[in-house]
Scaffold this motif. Structure first.
Motif, PDB file in Angstrom:
ATOM      1  N   GLU A 505       0.829  -1.202   0.000  1.00 23.47           N
ATOM      2  CA  GLU A 505       0.000   0.000   0.000  1.00 23.47           C
ATOM      3  C   GLU A 505       0.868   1.257   0.000  1.00 23.47           C
ATOM      4  O   GLU A 505       0.582   2.228  -0.717  1.00 23.47           O
ATOM      5  N   LYS A 506       1.943   1.234   0.807  1.00 25.65           N
ATOM      6  CA  LYS A 506       2.830   2.411   0.857  1.00 25.65           C
ATOM      7  C   LYS A 506       3.511   2.632  -0.490  1.00 25.65           C
ATOM      8  O   LYS A 506       3.617   3.767  -0.960  1.00 25.65           O
ATOM      9  N   GLU A 507       3.963   1.544  -1.090  1.00 25.46           N
ATOM     10  CA  GLU A 507       4.623   1.687  -2.399  1.00 25.46           C
ATOM     11  C   GLU A 507       3.658   2.232  -3.441  1.00 25.46           C
ATOM     12  O   GLU A 507       4.018   3.087  -4.256  1.00 25.46           O
ATOM     13  N   LEU A 508       2.412   1.753  -3.397  1.00 24.46           N
ATOM     14  CA  LEU A 508       1.411   2.220  -4.350  1.00 24.46           C
ATOM     15  C   LEU A 508       1.104   3.700  -4.138  1.00 24.46           C
ATOM     16  O   LEU A 508       1.035   4.478  -5.100  1.00 24.46           O
ATOM     17  N   ASN A 509       0.959   4.096  -2.871  1.00 23.27           N
ATOM     18  CA  ASN A 509       0.734   5.524  -2.572  1.00 23.27           C
ATOM     19  C   ASN A 509       1.897   6.366  -3.074  1.00 23.27           C
ATOM     20  O   ASN A 509       1.709   7.451  -3.653  1.00 23.27           O
ATOM     21  N   ALA A 510       3.113   5.869  -2.829  1.00 21.79           N
ATOM     22  CA  ALA A 510       4.307   6.623  -3.221  1.00 21.79           C
ATOM     23  C   ALA A 510       4.374   6.798  -4.737  1.00 21.79           C
ATOM     24  O   ALA A 510       4.694   7.884  -5.234  1.00 21.79           O
ATOM     25  N   VAL A 511       4.067   5.727  -5.485  1.00 20.83           N
ATOM     26  CA  VAL A 511       4.126   5.820  -6.948  1.00 20.83           C
ATOM     27  C   VAL A 511       3.003   6.708  -7.475  1.00 20.83           C
ATOM     28  O   VAL A 511       3.197   7.456  -8.444  1.00 20.83           O
ATOM     29  N   MET A 512       1.827   6.654  -6.849  1.00 16.31           N
ATOM     30  CA  MET A 512       0.738   7.553  -7.267  1.00 16.31           C
ATOM     31  C   MET A 512       1.145   9.010  -7.076  1.00 16.31           C
ATOM     32  O   MET A 512       0.900   9.860  -7.938  1.00 16.31           O
ATOM     33  N   LEU A 513       1.793   9.300  -5.944  1.00 16.64           N
ATOM     34  CA  LEU A 513       2.263  10.667  -5.699  1.00 16.64           C
ATOM     35  C   LEU A 513       3.313  11.080  -6.733  1.00 16.64           C
ATOM     36  O   LEU A 513       3.301  12.208  -7.244  1.00 16.64           O
ATOM     37  N   LYS A 514       4.231  10.144  -7.037  1.00 12.02           N
ATOM     38  CA  LYS A 514       5.255  10.448  -8.041  1.00 12.02           C
ATOM     39  C   LYS A 514       4.620  10.703  -9.407  1.00 12.02           C
ATOM     40  O   LYS A 514       5.061  11.567 -10.161  1.00 12.02           O
ATOM     41  N   MET A 515       3.571   9.916  -9.700  1.00 12.78           N
ATOM     42  CA  MET A 515       2.891  10.083 -10.983  1.00 12.78           C
ATOM     43  C   MET A 515       2.211  11.441 -11.059  1.00 12.78           C
ATOM     44  O   MET A 515       2.303  12.153 -12.076  1.00 12.78           O
ATOM     45  N   VAL A 516       1.530  11.846  -9.970  1.00  9.33           N
ATOM     46  CA  VAL A 516       0.885  13.158  -9.935  1.00  9.33           C
ATOM     47  C   VAL A 516       1.933  14.258 -10.045  1.00  9.33           C
ATOM     48  O   VAL A 516       1.742  15.256 -10.753  1.00  9.33           O
ATOM     49  N   ALA A 517       3.066  14.059  -9.356  1.00 10.27           N
ATOM     50  CA  ALA A 517       4.147  15.048  -9.439  1.00 10.27           C
ATOM     51  C   ALA A 517       4.648  15.168 -10.877  1.00 10.27           C
ATOM     52  O   ALA A 517       4.863  16.273 -11.391  1.00 10.27           O
ATOM     53  N   ALA A 518       4.819  14.016 -11.554  1.00 17.84           N
ATOM     54  CA  ALA A 518       5.297  14.038 -12.946  1.00 17.84           C
ATOM     55  C   ALA A 518       4.280  14.686 -13.875  1.00 17.84           C
ATOM     56  O   ALA A 518       4.646  15.370 -14.836  1.00 17.84           O
ATOM     57  N   LEU A 519       2.991  14.476 -13.591  1.00 12.18           N
ATOM     58  CA  LEU A 519       1.946  15.047 -14.445  1.00 12.18           C
ATOM     59  C   LEU A 519       1.773  16.550 -14.237  1.00 12.18           C
ATOM     60  O   LEU A 519       1.219  17.235 -15.105  1.00 12.18           O
ATOM     61  N   THR A 520       2.217  17.064 -13.090  1.00  7.93           N
ATOM     62  CA  THR A 520       2.096  18.507 -12.831  1.00  7.93           C
ATOM     63  C   THR A 520       3.363  19.279 -13.178  1.00  7.93           C
ATOM     64  O   THR A 520       3.319  20.505 -13.307  1.00  7.93           O
ATOM     65  N   VAL A 521       4.494  18.589 -13.306  1.00  7.91           N
ATOM     66  CA  VAL A 521       5.741  19.282 -13.641  1.00  7.91           C
ATOM     67  C   VAL A 521       5.597  20.001 -14.984  1.00  7.91           C
ATOM     68  O   VAL A 521       5.207  19.401 -15.989  1.00  7.91           O
ATOM     69  N   ARG A 522       5.835  21.278 -14.995  1.00  8.65           N
ATOM     70  CA  ARG A 522       5.778  22.127 -16.200  1.00  8.65           C
ATOM     71  C   ARG A 522       4.386  22.127 -16.851  1.00  8.65           C
ATOM     72  O   ARG A 522       4.246  22.472 -18.020  1.00  8.65           O
ATOM     73  N   SER A 523       3.358  21.706 -16.086  1.00  5.63           N
ATOM     74  CA  SER A 523       2.004  21.717 -16.633  1.00  5.63           C
ATOM     75  C   SER A 523       1.114  22.556 -15.724  1.00  5.63           C
ATOM     76  O   SER A 523       0.583  22.060 -14.725  1.00  5.63           O
ATOM     77  N   VAL A 524       0.986  23.811 -16.054  1.00  5.48           N
ATOM     78  CA  VAL A 524       0.153  24.710 -15.248  1.00  5.48           C
ATOM     79  C   VAL A 524      -1.294  24.233 -15.272  1.00  5.48           C
ATOM     80  O   VAL A 524      -2.000  24.293 -14.252  1.00  5.48           O
ATOM     81  N   ARG A 525      -1.736  23.734 -16.412  1.00  6.28           N
ATOM     82  CA  ARG A 525      -3.118  23.277 -16.532  1.00  6.28           C
ATOM     83  C   ARG A 525      -3.422  22.156 -15.544  1.00  6.28           C
ATOM     84  O   ARG A 525      -4.458  22.159 -14.867  1.00  6.28           O
ATOM     85  N   ASN A 526      -2.508  21.168 -15.448  1.00  2.49           N
ATOM     86  CA  ASN A 526      -2.715  20.061 -14.509  1.00  2.49           C
ATOM     87  C   ASN A 526      -2.639  20.545 -13.065  1.00  2.49           C
ATOM     88  O   ASN A 526      -3.349  20.033 -12.191  1.00  2.49           O
ATOM     89  N   THR A 527      -1.766  21.515 -12.795  1.00  2.00           N
ATOM     90  CA  THR A 527      -1.663  22.056 -11.441  1.00  2.00           C
ATOM     91  C   THR A 527      -2.955  22.765 -11.047  1.00  2.00           C
ATOM     92  O   THR A 527      -3.430  22.642  -9.909  1.00  2.00           O
ATOM     93  N   VAL A 528      -3.536  23.480 -11.991  1.00  4.55           N
ATOM     94  CA  VAL A 528      -4.818  24.147 -11.732  1.00  4.55           C
ATOM     95  C   VAL A 528      -5.911  23.110 -11.474  1.00  4.55           C
ATOM     96  O   VAL A 528      -6.746  23.275 -10.573  1.00  4.55           O
ATOM     97  N   VAL A 529      -5.903  22.020 -12.239  1.00  2.00           N
ATOM     98  CA  VAL A 529      -6.872  20.946 -12.024  1.00  2.00           C
ATOM     99  C   VAL A 529      -6.741  20.391 -10.609  1.00  2.00           C
ATOM    100  O   VAL A 529      -7.738  20.178  -9.902  1.00  2.00           O
ATOM    101  N   LEU A 530      -5.500  20.150 -10.190  1.00  2.00           N
ATOM    102  CA  LEU A 530      -5.246  19.632  -8.841  1.00  2.00           C
ATOM    103  C   LEU A 530      -5.810  20.583  -7.782  1.00  2.00           C
ATOM    104  O   LEU A 530      -6.465  20.158  -6.825  1.00  2.00           O
TER     105      LEU A 530
END
Length: 898
Positions: A505-530
Motif C-alpha cells: 500500500e505504501k509503495e502504491l501511494n508513493a508511486v501515485m504521488l510520483k505520478m501526480v508530481a510528474a503530471l504537474t511538472v511544467r504543466s500549469v493546466r494540470n496544477t490548476v486541475v489539482l
C-alpha cells in the motif's frame, strides 16, 4: 626433430614396400609403425613434424574403416555393437582398433588437407554406423561391472571429436549420404530417447547438431526423400505423453535444429515440419514444461525457444500491413523511418506458438522467456512491433491477462511495454488504455503498482503524456485515490498496518504521488486541475511520511507556480509545527523552500507568510543542541546533522534577502539580525555565562582561513565546540557576502522506498555516517570545500570582498565575546582576534565601508562589544578600534563613532 626424421624415413620405406606386400603384412607393418608415431607425438608436446602426414592419415583411416566394417559384417545389431566396443576400447594395452582410433583422433586435429584425406577414406559413414549402434542399443552389463570406466569415457570422447571434426565440413556430411544411418539416427533420437544408451545421449546430440550446421542441398534432399522430419515429428508426438518434459525438450531440439539450420539453403524441411503439425508438437512440449524447475529444462528448453524465435523470420514473403497510427504521437516519431532493414517477421505460425504459450501458461520461467523472445524480435527490426501488433496483437492481448501471471513476469511485461515508448518512440494508445483499466480495477495491487511505474517512466520522457493521461481520466483517478488514502492516513495516524499490506500500500501511494508530481511538472493546466479538485489539504497530509515526502514536495512546488502564498503558508507552517525530533522533515522542507526562493517573485510571499520568523524559530528550538557532550533529545542526533540544519536555515534567510531591498529592510528594521545572533549564541557551542576571560599573551596568531584549515583538515586536535563555532562563523561570512544560498557543502541523503523513517531509526552512530562533505580524510582538503571558504593558501584577509548584508557582520561581532571556553583561554583569544582581523579585511574596500556605515548598525556593533571599547587592556580593543577607524571616513553616524 631427429625422432620425426627417423619416423619419416620408416614411413617412406613402408610406402616403397607396400605394393609388394600382401594385405595382412601391409596392415601389420602399419600397426607396428603407429606406436612409434604416438610416442613421438607425446614426447614433442603434441607438435607433429611429419612430411607425409596426409598419406599417413589416409592409410590409417582406411584401415580403421576396414576394421569397423569387418566387425559389423553379417552380425545382428546387438552383437555388432558388442564387437565394436571390443574393437575400440582400451584393454589394459592398446589393441589394434584402439591404436587406429587414437591415431585418427590425433591426425584429425592437424590441418584441413589432412582432414579431407580422412573424410575420403569412407570413415564418416562407418563412424555414423558406430554411433547409431552405440546410441540405440545399450550394452548389457553384469551387475558387478559398475559404472562406465574412465577408459570407456576416453574412447567415447575420441570417437565424438573425430566425428565433430569431420562433420563440420560439408564434404564430411556429403560422405554420410552413402549410408542410410543419418536419417535412422535422427528418427531414433525421436522415438527411442527413453530406451537408448543414456551415456550416449549427449554425445549423439552434439554430433547431430554439428551435422545440422553443415547441411548441404544434397543432404536436405536426402532427408526429405525419406520423410525424416515427418517420421520424427510423429514419433515425438507419441513420446510426448510419457516422456518427462526435460527429455522431450532434449529430443525435440535435435529435430528442430535440422529444420532451422536448413532454411537458408532450402525451405523443404520447414515445410515438412509445418505440414505435419510441428508447431502443435512444440506447443505441447513447451506447455509440458510448466511447473518444471527452470534448471531441468535448460539448456534444451531455452534452445527450443531460441530456435522458435528464429523461425518467426523464416518465410518467403514479407508481411504487408497497413496500420492506423493513432495521434498524438511523440514529435520525433516517424513511421516511414521504421521501414524494414532485413530480419522482419514473416512466419506468424511460429510466433503464434510463443503467443499461445504465454496465454496458456503461468510458469514464471516460461513466460519470462517468451517476453524476452518478443523483445529480441523487436530488437532485430523496429518494424516487427508494428507487424505483430497490427496482426496478432500480442501485447494488447497480454495486457488483459497479465494480472494472473507471477510478479516477476508482470515486471518484465511492463518493462516491455515501457520500451515501446522509450526505445521505439511510439505511443501505443490502445495498450495504454488497457493498462489504465488495470490500474482503475486494481484487482492485484502488485500488478497495479508495476503498471503505474511503467506509466510513470513514460510520463517522465515527454510532456505530451501530461495531456494524454489527463484527458484519459488517469490524472483524475489518481487524485481521487490519493484523497481517499490521505483520509485513511489522517484517521490512522499513530497506528500501523501489518507487514505486506502496509508495504504494498505504501509503495502504491508513493508511486501515485510520483505520478501526480510528474503530471504537474511544467504543466500549469494540470496544477490548476489539482487545486480545483481541492487536493492541496490532502496532499499536505503525505508530508509527514518520508517515503512520500519527495513527491509531495514536488507537487507543492508546482503549486507555487500559480500561488506562491499558498505554498509558503504550507511549508512555513509545517516547519513551525514540526517537532524537535523531526530533523529530516525540517531539512527536506528547507531544501524545497530554497528551490522556490530561487525565483525573486517568491520573496514577497515568503515575507508575508512570516517566513523569516519561521526560520528563526527553528534556530530558537535548537537551544543547547551543539553542547559537548550533547544532552536531552539531541543525544540521539549527530552534530553534523544539527550543523546541516543550521546551514540550510541560514541559506533560506540569505536566499530570501538576496537582491531584495524590501526584505532586507524588513529583516533589519524588525531587529531580526539581533534575534539571529541571540539564537545562534544559544546553540551550545558559544560561551553564554557572560564573564570575560582574563587576557593572555598570544604565543602565535593565525588568520581565520588558517583556523578553518587547521580545524577541519590537519591532524591538530581541535575541540568540538570550537569546530562548531568556526562552522557557524563561516556560514555567516558567506552570508555577509550574499553567497551562502549558492553554496552546497552537505551530502544529499535520499530515502529508500519501504524503509522506516530515519527520524525513528538513527542514533548518534547512524547520524555520523552522513558526514559533512568538508570532513576530509588525512590532511588533504577536497576541492569542493574551497567553494565555501576559499583556498587557505590564498590569504583571505587580502581579498577585496563586498559586504552585501551588513547585519550579518553585526551577528559575527555579537558572537565575538562568546568565542570562549574555560580551559581554552589562549585558543579562545586567538580565534577572537582572527575573527576581528577577518572583519577588518571585510571593510577594507570603500564600497564595503559605505554599505556598513549606511546600514545604521554601527551603534549595534558598539553595544555588542562595549567592554572591549572601554578597556584598553582588553585583547579585542585594538583590533576593533582599527575596524572603526577604517569606517570613520565613511561615517554617517559621527555621534555614534565618537
Amino acid at each position: 626433430t631427429l625422432q620425426w626424421e627417423t619416423l619419416g624415413k620408416q614411413f617412406v620405406e613402408y610406402e616403397q614396400m607396400a605394393p609388394f606386400l600382401n594385405p595382412e603384412d601391409q596392415q601389420r607393418r602399419l600397426l607396428d609403425f603407429l606406436p612409434h608415431f604416438l610416442k613421438a607425438w607425446e614426447e614433442s608436446a603434441g607438435v607433429i613434424v611429419f612430411p607425409n602426414i596426409q598419406l599417413l592419415a589416409s592409410e590409417v583411416s582406411k584401415l580403421l574403416t576396414k576394421e569397423i566394417k569387418r566387425n559389423l559384417n553379417g552380425k545382428p545389431a546387438e552383437d555388432a555393437r558388442l564387437a565394436l566396443e571390443q574393437l575400440l576400447q582400451w584393454k589394459g594395452e592398446a589393441g589394434d582398433g584402439h591404436l587406429l582410433l587414437k591415431s585418427v583422433y590425433l591426425l584429425s586435429q592437424t590441418d584441413l588437407r589432412t582432414m579431407w584425406n580422412i573424410i575420403g577414406s569412407g570413415l564418416p559413414a562407418a563412424l555414423m554406423q558406430c554411433l547409431y549402434l552405440f546410441f540405440t542399443f545399450p550394452l548389457k552389463k553384469n551387475s558387478d561391472d559398475g559404472e562406465t570406466s574412465e577408459d570407456d569415457t576416453q574412447t567415447q570422447e575420441m570417437l565424438v571429436e573425430i566425428m565433430l571434426n569431420m562433420y563440420k565440413e560439408e564434404q564430411g556430411v556429403e560422405e554420410l549420404l552413402a549410408a542410410d544411418k543419418l536419417q535412422s539416427l535422427i528418427i531414433a533420437t525421436a522415438s527411442l530417447w527413453d530406451q537408448c544408451n543414456h551415456s550416449w545421449k549427449v554425445p549423439t546430440g552434439r554430433v547431430l547438431r554439428a551435422i545440422s550446421k553443415s547441411q548441404t542441398k544434397n543432404s536436405i534432399v536426402y532427408l526429405q526423400a525419406v520423410d525424416c522430419i515427418k517420421i520424427a515429428v510423429q514419433n515425438l508426438f507419441k513420446l510426448a505423453d510419457t516422456l518427462p518434459a526435460c527429455d522431450m525438450c532434449e529430443a525435440a531440439s535435435i529435430v528442430l535444429c535440422f529444420v532451422k539450420d536448413s532454411y537458408p539453403i532450402s525451405s523443404a524441411l520447414l515445410t515438412e515440419f509445418e505440414n505435419n503439425d510441428g508447431y502443435q508438437l512444440l506447443l505441447k512440449i513447451l506447455l509440458g514444461c510448466e511447473g518444471v524447475h527452470p534448471d531441468e529444462g535448460d539448456p534444451y528448453l531455452d534452445e527450443i525457444l531460441d530456435m522458435l524465435t528464429c523461425l518467426t523470420t523464416c518465410g518467403k514473403t514479407e508481411l504487408k500491413v497497413s496500420g492506423n497510427i493513432v495521434h498524438p504521437q511523440l514529435p520525433h516519431f516517424d513511421f516511414e523511418q521504421t521501414r524494414s532493414s532485413g530480419m522482419t517477421v514473416k512466419n506468424l505460425q511460429a510466433f503464434q506458438v510463443l503467443q499461445s504459450i504465454f496465454q496458456k501458461s503461468n510458469d514464471q520461467h516460461l513466460c519470462g522467456r517468451i517476453l524476452a523472445a518478443i523483445g529480441t524480435i523487436w530488437a532485430w527490426d523496429r518494424v516487427n512491433f508494428f507487424l505483430l501488433e497490427w496482426t496478432l496483437q500480442p501485447i494488447n492481448q497480454f495486457t488483459d491477462i497479465i494480472h494472473f501471471k507471477p510478479h516477476l513476469v508482470q515486471v518484465e511485461f511492463f518493462r516491455l511495454v515501457e520500451s515501446i515508448v522509450l526505445d521505439l518512440s511510439y505511443i501505443p494508445h490502445e495498450i495504454l488504455k488497457k493498462v489504465q483499466y488495470l490500474i482503475r480495477e486494481n484487482t492485484v495491487p502488485f500488478c497495479t503498482l508495476t503498471a503505474l511505474q511503467c506509466l510513470l517512466s513514460m510520463t517522465q520522457k515527454d510532456l505530451l503524456f501530461s495531456d494524454i493521461f489527463r484527458d484519459s481520466g488517469l490524472f483524475g483517478l489518481l487524485l481521487a485515490l490519493l484523497r481517499k488514502q490521505a483520509k485513511i492516513l489522517r484517521k490512522s495516524a499513530g497506528t500501523h498496518l501489518s507487514g505486506l499490506e502496509e508495504g504494498t500500500e505504501k509503495e502504491l501511494n508513493a508511486v501515485m504521488l510520483k505520478m501526480v508530481a510528474a503530471l504537474t511538472v511544467r504543466s500549469v493546466r494540470n496544477t490548476v486541475v489539482l487545486k480545483d479538485y481541492g487536493m492541496v489539504p490532502y496532499i499536505k497530509i503525505f508530508l509527514d511520511d518520508e517515503c512520500y515526502r519527495s513527491a509531495t514536495l514536488s507537487i507543492l512546488e508546482q503549486l507555487s507556480v500559480i500561488n506562491y502564498e499558498e505554498y509558503m503558508s504550507i511549508i512555513i507552517g509545517a516547519l513551525c509545527s514540526s517537532t524537535q525530533g523531526e530533523l529530516h522533515l525540517k531539512l527536506d522542507l528547507l531544501k524545497s523552500l530554497l528551490r522556490i526562493l530561487e525565483s525573486p517573485k517568491s520573496h514577497s510571499a515568503f515575507r508575508t507568510c512570516s517566513g523569516f520568523n519561521g526560520l528563526l524559530s527553528l534556530l530558537s528550538d535548537m537551544e543547547g543542541a551543539l553542547q559537548d557532550p550533547p544532552s536531552g533529545l539531541w543525544t540521539a542526533v549527530g552534530q553534523n546533522r544539527i550543523l546541516e540544519l543550521v546551514f540550510y536555515t541560514l541559506q533560506g534567510i540569505t536566499a530570501a534577502l538576496h537582491l531584495d531591498p524590501v526584505n532586507s529592510n524588513f529583516f533589519q528594521r524588525n531587529g531580526l539580525f539581533e534575534k539571529m545572533a541571540e539564537d545562534l549564541g544559544s546553540l551550545g557551542c558559544f560561551w553564554t555565562k557572560g564573564e570575560w576571560q582574563i587576557p593572555v599573551t598570544l604565543e602565535k596568531k593565525r588568520t581565520f582561513a588558517e583556523f578553518l584549515d587547521a580545524a577541519f583538515c590537519s591532524s591538530e586536535p581541535f575541540p568540538m565546540w570550537l569546530k562548531n563555532c568556526i562552522w557557524i562563523l563561516n556560514f555567516l561570512d558567506h552570508m555577509v557576502k550574499g553567497t551562502l544560498h549558492q553554496e552546497s557543502c552537505f551530502k544529499e541523503s535520499k530515502p529508500e522506498m519501504g524503509k522506516a523513517s530515519r527520524d525513528d531509526q538513527e542514533g548518534p552512530q547512524a547520524q555520523e555516517e552522513h558526514p559533512v562533505a568538508f570532513k576530509c580524510p588525512g590532511n588533504k582538503l577536497p576541492a569542493s570545500a574551497y567553494r565555501l571558504w576559499g583556498n587557505p593558501e590564498e590569504k583571505l584577509e587580502m581579498r577585496d570582498c563586498t559586504i552585501v548584508h551588513p547585519g550579518a557582520v553585526c551577528v559575527m561581532v555579537r558572537l565575538l565575546p562568546k568565542l570562549y571556553k574555560e580551559g581554552h583561554a589562549q585558543l579562545s583569544q586567538e580565534i577572537q582576534c582572527a575573527v576581528v582581523d577577518h572583519i577588518q579585511s571585510l571593510v577594507k574596500s570603500e564600497k564595503s565601508r559605505q554599505v556598513m556605515c549606511g546600514s545604521g548598525l554601527l551603534s549595534t556593533i558598539i553595544t555588542s562589544c562595549q567592554d572591549a571599547f572601554r578597556s584598553e587592556s582588553h585583547p579585542l580593543h585594538l583590533p576593533l578600534t582599527r575596524v572603526f577607524e577604517k569606517l570613520a571616513s565613511q561615517a554617517i553616524e559621527p555621534d555614534v563613532l565618537r
